[in-house]
Scaffold this motif. Structure first.
Motif, PDB file in Angstrom:
ATOM      1  N   SER A  29       0.424  -0.928   0.071  1.00  0.00           N
ATOM      2  CA  SER A  29       0.015   0.064  -0.087  1.00  0.00           C
ATOM      3  C   SER A  29       1.156   1.055   0.672  1.00  0.00           C
ATOM      4  N   SER A  30       1.712   0.968   0.613  1.00  0.00           N
ATOM      5  CA  SER A  30       2.453   2.314   0.766  1.00  0.00           C
ATOM      6  C   SER A  30       3.557   2.557  -0.670  1.00  0.00           C
ATOM      7  N   LEU A  31       4.138   1.442  -0.612  1.00  0.00           N
ATOM      8  CA  LEU A  31       4.930   1.138  -2.026  1.00  0.00           C
ATOM      9  C   LEU A  31       4.381   1.447  -3.386  1.00  0.00           C
ATOM     10  N   ARG A  32       2.925   1.460  -3.259  1.00  0.00           N
ATOM     11  CA  ARG A  32       2.467   1.925  -4.413  1.00  0.00           C
ATOM     12  C   ARG A  32       2.280   3.762  -4.880  1.00  0.00           C
ATOM     13  N   VAL A  33       2.242   3.843  -3.468  1.00  0.00           N
ATOM     14  CA  VAL A  33       1.719   5.387  -3.555  1.00  0.00           C
ATOM     15  C   VAL A  33       3.060   6.285  -3.811  1.00  0.00           C
ATOM     16  N   GLN A  34       4.286   5.516  -3.232  1.00  0.00           N
ATOM     17  CA  GLN A  34       5.640   6.352  -3.893  1.00  0.00           C
ATOM     18  C   GLN A  34       6.643   6.123  -4.630  1.00  0.00           C
ATOM     19  N   ILE A  35       6.575   4.624  -5.489  1.00  0.00           N
ATOM     20  CA  ILE A  35       6.280   4.375  -6.876  1.00  0.00           C
ATOM     21  C   ILE A  35       5.510   5.418  -7.766  1.00  0.00           C
ATOM     22  N   ASP A  36       3.958   6.045  -7.541  1.00  0.00           N
ATOM     23  CA  ASP A  36       3.410   6.065  -8.601  1.00  0.00           C
ATOM     24  C   ASP A  36       4.024   7.801  -8.280  1.00  0.00           C
ATOM     25  N   GLY A  37       4.899   8.411  -7.284  1.00  0.00           N
ATOM     26  CA  GLY A  37       5.490   9.367  -7.304  1.00  0.00           C
ATOM     27  C   GLY A  37       6.753   9.576  -7.477  1.00  0.00           C
ATOM     28  N   GLU A  38       7.461   8.386  -7.564  1.00  0.00           N
ATOM     29  CA  GLU A  38       9.064   9.255  -8.269  1.00  0.00           C
ATOM     30  C   GLU A  38       9.035   9.176 -10.027  1.00  0.00           C
ATOM     31  N   THR A  39       8.266   8.771 -10.402  1.00  0.00           N
ATOM     32  CA  THR A  39       8.356   8.491 -11.507  1.00  0.00           C
ATOM     33  C   THR A  39       7.031   8.720 -12.662  1.00  0.00           C
ATOM     34  N   GLU A  40       6.939   8.860 -13.838  1.00  0.00           N
ATOM     35  CA  GLU A  40       5.589   9.704 -14.704  1.00  0.00           C
ATOM     36  C   GLU A  40       5.221   8.189 -15.049  1.00  0.00           C
ATOM     37  N   ASN A  41       5.986   7.670 -15.731  1.00  0.00           N
ATOM     38  CA  ASN A  41       5.823   5.757 -16.096  1.00  0.00           C
ATOM     39  C   ASN A  41       4.418   5.196 -15.950  1.00  0.00           C
ATOM     40  N   MET A  42       3.864   5.684 -14.929  1.00  0.00           N
ATOM     41  CA  MET A  42       2.797   4.912 -13.502  1.00  0.00           C
ATOM     42  C   MET A  42       1.117   6.002 -14.452  1.00  0.00           C
ATOM     43  N   ASP A  43       0.614   4.694 -14.501  1.00  0.00           N
ATOM     44  CA  ASP A  43      -0.802   5.506 -15.348  1.00  0.00           C
ATOM     45  C   ASP A  43      -1.656   6.578 -14.054  1.00  0.00           C
ATOM     46  N   ARG A  44      -1.112   6.009 -12.452  1.00  0.00           N
ATOM     47  CA  ARG A  44      -1.565   7.954 -11.430  1.00  0.00           C
ATOM     48  C   ARG A  44      -0.482   8.881 -11.243  1.00  0.00           C
ATOM     49  N   GLU A  45      -1.283   9.373 -10.265  1.00  0.00           N
ATOM     50  CA  GLU A  45      -0.149  10.565  -9.900  1.00  0.00           C
ATOM     51  C   GLU A  45      -0.418   9.670  -8.145  1.00  0.00           C
ATOM     52  N   GLU A  46       0.522  10.077  -7.644  1.00  0.00           N
ATOM     53  CA  GLU A  46       0.827   9.909  -5.983  1.00  0.00           C
ATOM     54  C   GLU A  46      -0.111  10.507  -4.926  1.00  0.00           C
ATOM     55  N   GLY A  47      -0.579   8.801  -4.936  1.00  0.00           N
ATOM     56  CA  GLY A  47      -1.868   9.063  -3.766  1.00  0.00           C
ATOM     57  C   GLY A  47      -2.808   8.808  -4.764  1.00  0.00           C
ATOM     58  N   GLU A  48      -3.352   9.082  -5.468  1.00  0.00           N
ATOM     59  CA  GLU A  48      -4.522   9.181  -6.494  1.00  0.00           C
ATOM     60  C   GLU A  48      -5.010   7.229  -6.885  1.00  0.00           C
ATOM     61  N   ALA A  49      -6.262   6.775  -6.716  1.00  0.00           N
ATOM     62  CA  ALA A  49      -6.698   5.736  -6.782  1.00  0.00           C
ATOM     63  C   ALA A  49      -5.940   5.263  -5.651  1.00  0.00           C
ATOM     64  N   TYR A  50      -5.730   5.255  -4.783  1.00  0.00           N
ATOM     65  CA  TYR A  50      -5.069   4.494  -3.291  1.00  0.00           C
ATOM     66  C   TYR A  50      -5.491   3.202  -3.005  1.00  0.00           C
ATOM     67  N   ILE A  51      -5.196   2.291  -2.589  1.00  0.00           N
ATOM     68  CA  ILE A  51      -5.300   1.316  -2.348  1.00  0.00           C
ATOM     69  C   ILE A  51      -4.605   0.212  -0.471  1.00  0.00           C
ATOM     70  N   ASP A  52      -6.320   0.376   0.047  1.00  0.00           N
ATOM     71  CA  ASP A  52      -4.663   0.277   1.257  1.00  0.00           C
ATOM     72  C   ASP A  52      -4.841  -1.444   1.622  1.00  0.00           C
ATOM     73  N   ALA A  53      -4.322  -1.632   3.489  1.00  0.00           N
ATOM     74  CA  ALA A  53      -3.947  -3.122   3.714  1.00  0.00           C
ATOM     75  C   ALA A  53      -4.620  -4.161   2.921  1.00  0.00           C
ATOM     76  N   THR A  54      -5.753  -3.381   3.294  1.00  0.00           N
ATOM     77  CA  THR A  54      -7.349  -4.882   3.595  1.00  0.00           C
ATOM     78  C   THR A  54      -7.584  -4.790   1.696  1.00  0.00           C
ATOM     79  N   GLY A  55      -7.474  -3.843   1.157  1.00  0.00           N
ATOM     80  CA  GLY A  55      -7.673  -4.313  -0.859  1.00  0.00           C
ATOM     81  C   GLY A  55      -6.267  -4.812  -1.230  1.00  0.00           C
ATOM     82  N   PHE A  56      -5.025  -4.540  -0.837  1.00  0.00           N
ATOM     83  CA  PHE A  56      -4.655  -5.520  -1.153  1.00  0.00           C
ATOM     84  C   PHE A  56      -4.102  -6.945  -0.777  1.00  0.00           C
ATOM     85  N   ARG A  57      -4.333  -6.964   0.241  1.00  0.00           N
ATOM     86  CA  ARG A  57      -4.787  -8.292   1.187  1.00  0.00           C
ATOM     87  C   ARG A  57      -6.037  -8.724   0.034  1.00  0.00           C
ATOM     88  N   ARG A  58      -7.090  -8.679  -0.203  1.00  0.00           N
ATOM     89  CA  ARG A  58      -7.900  -8.915  -0.934  1.00  0.00           C
ATOM     90  C   ARG A  58      -7.567  -9.214  -2.253  1.00  0.00           C
TER      91      ARG A  58
END
Length: 181
Positions: A29-58
Motif C-alpha cells: 500500500s505504501s510502496l504503490r504511493v511512493q512509486i507513483d510519486g517517483e516516476t511519470e511512467n505509472m498510470d496514477r499520480e501520487e496517492g491517486e486511486a489509493y489501495i489500503d492494506a485491506t484492499g491489497f490483502r483482498r
C-alpha cells in the motif's frame, strides 16, 4: 497462482522474487504511493486511486486463488521494493490472455529487478498455457520498450494523446503484446 521464490545477486545487490503474501499488504500500500510519486511512467499520480492494506490483502488472496492471475514481489533485505501482476479474466473471449504491469522503487532501478519480474511472469505464463501477454507503456519510456521487445513483445498499436500529465502535456501510450512460442 503461486511461484517458488528465486534469489538474485546483480551489481552488488541481493534480492528475491516470490509470490505476494497477505503479510506484504501494508508495505505494498505504501510502496504503490511512493512509486507513483517517483516516476511519470505509472498510470496514477501520487496517492491517486489509493489501495489500503485491506484492499491489497483482498487482491493477493484473489490472485493466489485464480489460475490466470500472478502477483509477484521483489524483496531486498526483507523489504518489498517492487512488484508485478498478471491479471486475466474469466470472460471466454479473453481468457487466453493476461495483462502485465510492473513497478520498482527508483532507488533500485538498474539491478534487473523489473527485468526479472518480467521474466518470471513470462515463465509462469508459458507454463500455465497463457497464449498472450499484453501491456501498456508510455511512448517516451524507451528503455522499457526495448526490454519488452527483447522479451518477445511486439508493438500492436499507439494510443495518441492517451494521457495528460500534471504539466498539461499529452503523451502517447504504446500497446504491446507477446504471444506464446
Amino acid at each position: 497462482m503461486m511461484i517458488v521464490q528465486q534469489e538474485y545477486y546483480i551489481k552488488g545487490l541481493s534480492y528475491s522474487i516470490r509470490s505476494a503474501e497477505e503479510k506484504d499488504a501494508e508495505a505494498l500500500s505504501s510502496l504503490r504511493v511512493q512509486i507513483d510519486g517517483e516516476t511519470e511512467n505509472m498510470d496514477r499520480e501520487e496517492g491517486e486511486a489509493y489501495i489500503d492494506a485491506t484492499g491489497f490483502r483482498r487482491i493477493i488472496h484473489l490472485d493466489t486463488e485464480k489460475s490466470r492471475n500472478l502477483f509477484l514481489v521483489a524483496v531486498v533485505a526483507g523489504e518489498v521494493v517492487g512488484y508485478s501482476r498478471c491479471e486475466g479474466t474469466v470472460l471466454k473471449r479473453f481468457c487466453h490472455k493476461v495483462e502485465f504491469g510492473v513497478c520498482v522503487v527508483r532507488e533500485f532501478w538498474g539491478h534487473g529487478i523489473g527485468k526479472n519480474l518480467l521474466e518470471k511472469s513470462i515463465e509462469w505464463a508459458d507454463q500455465t498455457g497463457v497464449e498472450k501477454m499484453t501491456l501498456n507503456v508510455l511512448a517516451f519510456n524507451e528503455k522499457a520498450i526495448e526490454l519488452y521487445q527483447k522479451s518477445g513483445f511486439e508493438i500492436e498499436g499507439i494510443l495518441k494523446k492517451d494521457r495528460r500529465h500534471t504539466d498539461g502535456q499529452y503523451h502517447d501510450t504504446i500497446v504491446m503484446g507477446r504471444f506464446r512460442d
